[in-house]
Design an enzyme around this catalytic site. Structure first.
Site, PDB file in Angstrom:
ATOM      1  N   ASP A  19     -26.503 -55.877 -29.673  1.00 27.49           N
ATOM      2  CA  ASP A  19     -27.421 -54.991 -30.383  1.00 27.49           C
ATOM      3  C   ASP A  19     -27.588 -53.661 -29.641  1.00 27.49           C
ATOM      4  OD1 ASP A  19     -27.659 -57.000 -32.208  1.00 27.49           O
ATOM      5  OD2 ASP A  19     -29.406 -57.891 -31.256  1.00 27.49           O
ATOM      6  N   ARG A 277     -15.894 -60.930 -29.389  1.00 27.63           N
ATOM      7  CA  ARG A 277     -16.933 -61.751 -30.007  1.00 27.63           C
ATOM      8  C   ARG A 277     -17.968 -60.851 -30.690  1.00 27.63           C
ATOM      9  NH1 ARG A 277     -20.492 -63.712 -24.684  1.00 27.63           N
ATOM     10  NH2 ARG A 277     -22.058 -62.067 -24.878  1.00 27.63           N
ATOM     11  N   GLU A 279     -20.244 -58.470 -32.550  1.00 30.09           N
ATOM     12  CA  GLU A 279     -19.974 -57.345 -33.458  1.00 30.09           C
ATOM     13  C   GLU A 279     -19.303 -56.164 -32.753  1.00 30.09           C
ATOM     14  OE1 GLU A 279     -22.993 -56.329 -36.325  1.00 30.09           O
ATOM     15  OE2 GLU A 279     -22.402 -54.219 -36.288  1.00 30.09           O
ATOM     16  N   ASP A 280     -19.898 -55.733 -31.634  1.00 29.76           N
ATOM     17  CA  ASP A 280     -19.396 -54.483 -31.060  1.00 29.76           C
ATOM     18  C   ASP A 280     -17.996 -54.639 -30.450  1.00 29.76           C
ATOM     19  OD1 ASP A 280     -19.870 -51.687 -30.613  1.00 29.76           O
ATOM     20  OD2 ASP A 280     -19.907 -52.173 -28.495  1.00 29.76           O
TER      21      ASP A 280
HETATM   22  O1  TRH Z   1     -23.072 -59.548 -26.705  1.00 32.01           O
HETATM   23  P1  TRH Z   1     -22.621 -60.038 -28.009  1.00 32.01           P
HETATM   24  O2  TRH Z   1     -22.465 -61.475 -28.136  1.00 32.01           O
HETATM   25  O3  TRH Z   1     -23.567 -59.506 -29.119  1.00 32.01           O
HETATM   26  C1  TRH Z   1     -23.924 -60.270 -30.236  1.00 32.01           C
HETATM   27  C2  TRH Z   1     -23.536 -59.578 -31.529  1.00 32.01           C
HETATM   28  O4  TRH Z   1     -23.836 -58.220 -31.591  1.00 32.01           O
HETATM   29  C3  TRH Z   1     -24.159 -60.295 -32.674  1.00 32.01           C
HETATM   30  O5  TRH Z   1     -23.867 -59.639 -33.888  1.00 32.01           O
HETATM   31  C4  TRH Z   1     -25.646 -60.330 -32.423  1.00 32.01           C
HETATM   32  O6  TRH Z   1     -26.298 -60.865 -33.491  1.00 32.01           O
HETATM   33  C5  TRH Z   1     -25.873 -61.143 -31.167  1.00 32.01           C
HETATM   34  O7  TRH Z   1     -25.293 -60.465 -30.090  1.00 32.01           O
HETATM   35  C6  TRH Z   1     -27.325 -61.366 -30.872  1.00 32.01           C
HETATM   36  O8  TRH Z   1     -21.185 -59.394 -28.341  1.00 32.01           O
HETATM   37  P2  TRH Z   1     -20.795 -57.882 -28.753  1.00 32.01           P
HETATM   38  O9  TRH Z   1     -21.398 -57.541 -30.073  1.00 32.01           O
HETATM   39  O10 TRH Z   1     -19.363 -57.787 -28.650  1.00 32.01           O
HETATM   40  O11 TRH Z   1     -21.466 -56.980 -27.663  1.00 32.01           O
HETATM   41  C7  TRH Z   1     -21.042 -56.947 -26.348  1.00 32.01           C
HETATM   42  C8  TRH Z   1     -21.259 -55.567 -25.765  1.00 32.01           C
HETATM   43  O12 TRH Z   1     -21.028 -55.610 -24.370  1.00 32.01           O
HETATM   44  C9  TRH Z   1     -20.313 -54.524 -26.341  1.00 32.01           C
HETATM   45  O13 TRH Z   1     -20.992 -53.290 -26.512  1.00 32.01           O
HETATM   46  C10 TRH Z   1     -19.262 -54.367 -25.274  1.00 32.01           C
HETATM   47  C11 TRH Z   1     -20.076 -54.592 -24.038  1.00 32.01           C
HETATM   48  N1  TRH Z   1     -19.334 -55.016 -22.843  1.00 32.01           N
HETATM   49  C12 TRH Z   1     -19.317 -54.170 -21.757  1.00 32.01           C
HETATM   50  O14 TRH Z   1     -19.863 -53.060 -21.822  1.00 32.01           O
HETATM   51  N2  TRH Z   1     -18.667 -54.582 -20.622  1.00 32.01           N
HETATM   52  C13 TRH Z   1     -18.029 -55.771 -20.524  1.00 32.01           C
HETATM   53  O15 TRH Z   1     -17.458 -56.078 -19.454  1.00 32.01           O
HETATM   54  C14 TRH Z   1     -18.048 -56.631 -21.658  1.00 32.01           C
HETATM   55  C15 TRH Z   1     -17.347 -57.966 -21.595  1.00 32.01           C
HETATM   56  C16 TRH Z   1     -18.715 -56.229 -22.806  1.00 32.01           C
END
Ligand code: TRH
Length: 386
Positions: A19, A277, A279-280
């Site tokens: 988020d 995984r 969304e982002d």
């Molecule tokens: O963290 P997430 O599992 O987020 C999820 C989803 O957004 C989902 O829709 C929501 O409902 C839930 O949370 C509560 O996965 P996501 O969306 O890929 O977000 C991870 C963020 O972390 C993304 O902006 C990329 C960032 N990231 C880094 O900045 N550095 C890293 O080393 C990694 C692995 C990820």
């Protein structure tokens, strides 16, 4: 008609980083590319700090990359009408403080109010995108804005300089090697098929590791710290801390530090295949021009399987190996003959999968990008045409 100059974006970190990851990206883009003064209200500065190390975790108000970041502590407080921004966005149905909403109703002109929804490939999204929702008591209307994969949705988040940056990086093997080396990856590990792995803890990681371990071709799996820690630790035989590495058979697993958001993009660009995984990271993988496998955030009653299938129907309708691997990875079907044949069929189709990644990106670009689409609709609302 005057262009909007200010925007307030309200974000609650429900779980994980997605988020705030999405809101931070959107806030930066609105500021950098559209010159809007953005205030990002965030409840959890610690999670924010993980993806953006510049964030101070004990500051009420801070300025980062041109965005005002405000710690959103509670629902209290009274606000004056002139404290309200031209555009107000609540991310994923969060409750904006009542005092702020009351001030929104008093402000002239009234702000344009959005509820920015989560991403889904399901068809109903097109019918709900931009629907108005009148406030039950106050003279205010909120509009639902849905990201999505078609021209009848808000599109996907994507910065306009992304192409140039990615192409410069991917076309420079020395830069890719130096980036990976900074993360501790050795030259030998780089020569293998490079896979980044970001998934929820319930993903069947051990099954996939076994398939890679017993395979004919070397695989280097790069896992950010904290991802599927028990299964990664079982493979390593030690705690899954950054720098931990182990080779068994054809598979090397290396634990990486959790990096800042721009470096996570580079990691996706540097790898041959990405497991992502939520969304982002799922959207970022779509901009990496590399094959990817999505681990969707689990929902009650297996609703996420419906969403997964909706996406696969759009992206992988003629890619059997991607369909099978994705469905098994997400527990929507059993890996009947085990992971080795699933992986082999997938690896054999790698060229076709890479070609699809290119085609898909072009298809998505035709829908514009979420930030620009949102501002276009905002103008439509302000002109009284909505
Ligand atoms: O963290 P997430 O599992 O987020 C999820 C989803 O957004 C989902 O829709 C929501 O409902 C839930 O949370 C509560 O996965 P996501 O969306 O890929 O977000 C991870 C963020 O972390 C993304 O902006 C990329 C960032 N990231 C880094 O900045 N550095 C890293 O080393 C990694 C692995 C990820």
């Amino acid at each position: 008609m005057a262009r909007p100059s200010s925007l307030a974006l309200f974000c609650k970190v429900v779980d994980n980083f997605g988020d705030i990851g999405i809101c931070w990206r959107l806030a930066r883009q609105l500021q950098h590319e559209h010159g809007i003064a953005v205030t990002l209200w965030v409840d959890d500065l610690r999670s924010f700090h993980r993806i953006c190390p510049e964030v101070g975790t004990d500051l009420e108000l801070q300025q980062i990359a041109g965005v005002a970041v405000r710690h959103w502590r509670d629902q209290e407080g009274a606000f004056a009408a002139d404290e309200v921004a031209d555009i107000v966005i609540e991310f994923f149905g969060v409750d904006i403080p009542p005092g702020y909403i009351a001030a929104m109703a008093e402000r002239r002109p009234q702000p344009v109010w959005f509820n920015l929804e989560g991403l889904s490939a399901e068809e109903w999204v097109e019918g709900c995108h931009t629907l108005p929702s009148p406030h039950p008591r106050l003279p205010l209307t909120k509009y639902f804005f849905f990201p999505g994969f078609t021209s009848k949705t808000g599109g996907l988040l994507r910065e306009s300089a992304l192409d140039v940056e990615r192409e410069r990086f991917q076309s420079d093997p020395a830069e890719v090697a130096s980036f990976l080396a900074q993360l501790g990856v050795t030259a030998g590990e780089m020569a293998a098929l490079k896979v980044s792995l970001f998934c929820y803890p319930h993903a069947p990681v051990s099954g996939l590791f076994e398939a890679w371990q017993g395979g004919d071709s070397p695989v280097t799996c790069l896992v950010p710290e904290g991802v599927a820690p028990e299964q990664v630790q079982a493979f390593l035989g030690e705690a899954a801390k950054p720098g931990a590495v182990r080779t068994r058979g054809a598979l090397t697993v290396r634990v990486l530090p959790f990096v800042a958001q721009p470096d996570y993009d580079r990691l996706l660009w540097a790898c041959d295949l990405n497991f992502v995984r939520g969304e982002d990271s799922f959207v970022r993988a779509q901009w990496a021009r590399r094959p990817f496998i999505w681990h969707i955030y689990p929902q009650d009653k297996d609703l996420h399987h419906v969403k997964l299938r909706a996406f696969l129907a759009r992206y992988a309708f003629d890619l059997e190996s991607l369909n099978s691997l994705s469905l098994c990875w997400n527990g929507a079907v059993e890996a009947g003959d085990g992971w080795a044949p699933l992986w082999k069929r997938f690896a054999d189709e790698m060229q076709k999968l890479t070609a699809r990644a290119y085609e898909w990106e072009c298809q998505m670009l035709a829908n514009g990008n979420l930030a620009a689409n949102l501002l276009k609709f905002e103008e439509f609302v302000r002109s009284g045409r909505a």
